[in-house]
Motif scaffolding. Structure first.
Motif, mmCIF file in Angstrom:
data_model
loop_
_atom_site.group_PDB
_atom_site.id
_atom_site.type_symbol
_atom_site.label_atom_id
_atom_site.label_comp_id
_atom_site.label_asym_id
_atom_site.label_seq_id
_atom_site.Cartn_x
_atom_site.Cartn_y
_atom_site.Cartn_z
ATOM 1 N N THR A 95 -3.475 -8.584 7.064
ATOM 2 C CA THR A 95 -3.239 -7.160 5.916
ATOM 3 C C THR A 95 -4.570 -6.327 6.396
ATOM 4 N N ASP A 96 -4.788 -4.962 6.049
ATOM 5 C CA ASP A 96 -5.790 -4.361 6.798
ATOM 6 C C ASP A 96 -6.220 -3.310 4.810
ATOM 7 N N VAL A 97 -6.862 -2.485 5.558
ATOM 8 C CA VAL A 97 -8.052 -1.238 4.079
ATOM 9 C C VAL A 97 -8.185 -0.367 5.270
ATOM 10 N N CYS A 98 -6.525 -0.041 6.219
ATOM 11 C CA CYS A 98 -7.300 0.740 6.325
ATOM 12 C C CYS A 98 -6.757 2.732 6.401
ATOM 13 N N GLY A 99 -7.255 3.424 6.040
ATOM 14 C CA GLY A 99 -6.798 4.770 5.430
ATOM 15 C C GLY A 99 -5.758 5.130 6.352
ATOM 16 N N PRO A 123 -7.097 0.261 -0.914
ATOM 17 C CA PRO A 123 -6.826 0.462 -1.569
ATOM 18 C C PRO A 123 -8.005 2.036 -1.704
ATOM 19 N N MET A 124 -7.795 2.733 -2.971
ATOM 20 C CA MET A 124 -8.486 4.123 -2.903
ATOM 21 C C MET A 124 -9.175 3.771 -3.739
ATOM 22 N N ALA A 125 -10.946 3.714 -3.111
ATOM 23 C CA ALA A 125 -11.686 3.190 -3.633
ATOM 24 C C ALA A 125 -13.053 3.912 -2.375
ATOM 25 N N GLY A 144 -6.915 3.189 -7.406
ATOM 26 C CA GLY A 144 -5.316 3.152 -6.861
ATOM 27 C C GLY A 144 -5.569 2.020 -5.622
ATOM 28 N N PHE A 145 -4.421 1.559 -5.332
ATOM 29 C CA PHE A 145 -3.675 1.030 -3.889
ATOM 30 C C PHE A 145 -2.699 0.980 -3.622
ATOM 31 N N ILE A 146 -2.202 1.734 -2.242
ATOM 32 C CA ILE A 146 -1.125 1.477 -1.776
ATOM 33 C C ILE A 146 -0.700 0.215 -0.418
ATOM 34 N N GLU A 163 -0.366 -9.367 -5.483
ATOM 35 C CA GLU A 163 -2.098 -9.876 -6.092
ATOM 36 C C GLU A 163 -3.250 -9.716 -5.780
ATOM 37 N N ILE A 164 -3.354 -9.186 -3.877
ATOM 38 C CA ILE A 164 -4.690 -9.056 -3.932
ATOM 39 C C ILE A 164 -5.709 -7.860 -5.017
ATOM 40 N N ALA A 165 -4.553 -6.795 -4.842
ATOM 41 C CA ALA A 165 -5.305 -6.033 -5.898
ATOM 42 C C ALA A 165 -4.479 -5.796 -6.622
ATOM 43 N N ARG A 166 -4.621 -6.551 -7.530
ATOM 44 C CA ARG A 166 -4.655 -6.908 -8.792
ATOM 45 C C ARG A 166 -5.877 -7.857 -8.869
#
Length: 287
Positions: A95-99, A123-125, A144-146, A163-166
């Motif tokens: 997975t990744d966190v790229c915008g 993750p919107m942070a 927020g998390f998409i 699950e990671i997002a939560r």
């Protein structure tokens, strides 16, 4: 902890990767392996307990990892996957966190290591500062998390990213195609950074801090921008972003024309629409 047989590899320990490392402690009793090219970052990440192990070499974080989270600039992500394709554990989740997702998701799917799967995450942070020194375990609290699955993503993989997002603290979670993600992010993130940047690209040089209050701080906070990262994000998402810039310019022109012609009725109606739209946007919860 040393007896854990679950491993998470995090590539890139900047503000997002570093915060992810902090926040994921305890997740499935995993060992957190970090990777960063900056020796000072590696030293701090280990000393401050963000990671259990750290290396300059991406292979060390990737090898035998059950989950690999890529937290680098967009242009490096596929390069890292290609260079380390033989070292991913069969069955690993990438997975990744790229915008920005459309091109990236396609290229990752085309270069997936054997028996691995990819599910995108965003993750919107963030903060107006970057780097590991800005990382914090609470960064994702109530964010927020998409989740952006691709065609080959499995329900198990999507469930794991959720699950990671939560676990890290996200409370507003939604699923989207990579294309829809980029379309919406062009407005909610990219255009907001463009607006803050333009407000500071040229300014009234008679001002000083005595003239500033909440409006100035709110509108220009993110102008303390990472030029390298945001150059890539703007250009990578250029087609959707250009549409949003055009729409913004049209709205700005309408507002200017109403002021220039002293049309108080039109200006009032526009500002009433602005207020109504803001309230509507605030009420739009994820499904």
């Amino acid at each position: 902890m040393e007896n854990s047989d679950f491993k998470i590899g995090i590539i890139g320990l900047g503000i997002i990767g570093g915060s992810m490392a902090y926040a994921l402690h305890g997740f499935r009793n995993a060992l957190i392996y970090g990777c960063d090219i900056n020796p000072d970052t590696r030293k701090k990440a280990l000393e401050r307990g963000a990671v259990d192990f750290v290396s300059e070499n991406a292979r060390d974080a990737i090898e035998n990892a059950d989950i690999v989270i890529l937290c680098t600039y967009p242009e490096l992500i596929v390069k890292i996957i290609k260079e380390n394709k033989d070292f991913f554990k069969p069955g690993a989740l990438i997975t990744d966190v790229c915008g920005v997702k459309t091109k990236l998701a396609r290229e990752i799917e085309e270069n997936l290591p054997t028996a691995c799967e990819y599910v995108g995450g965003h993750p919107m942070a963030g903060k107006e500062t970057d780097g590991f020194d800005s990382a914090a375990p609470e960064l994702f609290g109530m964010c927020g998390f998409i989740i952006t699955p691709v065609k080959s993503s499995t329900e198990k993989g999507i469930k794991t990213v959720r699950e990671i997002a939560r676990y890290i603290g996200a409370t507003r979670i939604t699923e989207s195609t990579p294309e829809d993600h980029d379309s919406v992010i062009a407005y909610t993130s990219d255009l907001m950074h463009i607006s803050a940047a333009c407000l500071c690209l040229d300014y009234n040089n008679k001002m000083n801090r005595a003239y500033t209050a909440g409006a100035f701080r709110d509108c220009t906070r993110i102008a303390n921008i990472n030029p390298g990262l945001w150059t890539q994000l703007f250009l990578e998402n250029h087609s959707f972003l250009l549409d949003e810039i055009d729409r913004f310019q049209a709205s700005l022109t309408k507002m200017r024309d109403a002021i220039a012609t002293q049309n108080d009725k039109e200006l009032f109606e526009m500002l009433k629409t602005v207020r109504d739209n803001k309230l509507t946007m605030q009420s739009k919860e994820p499904e």
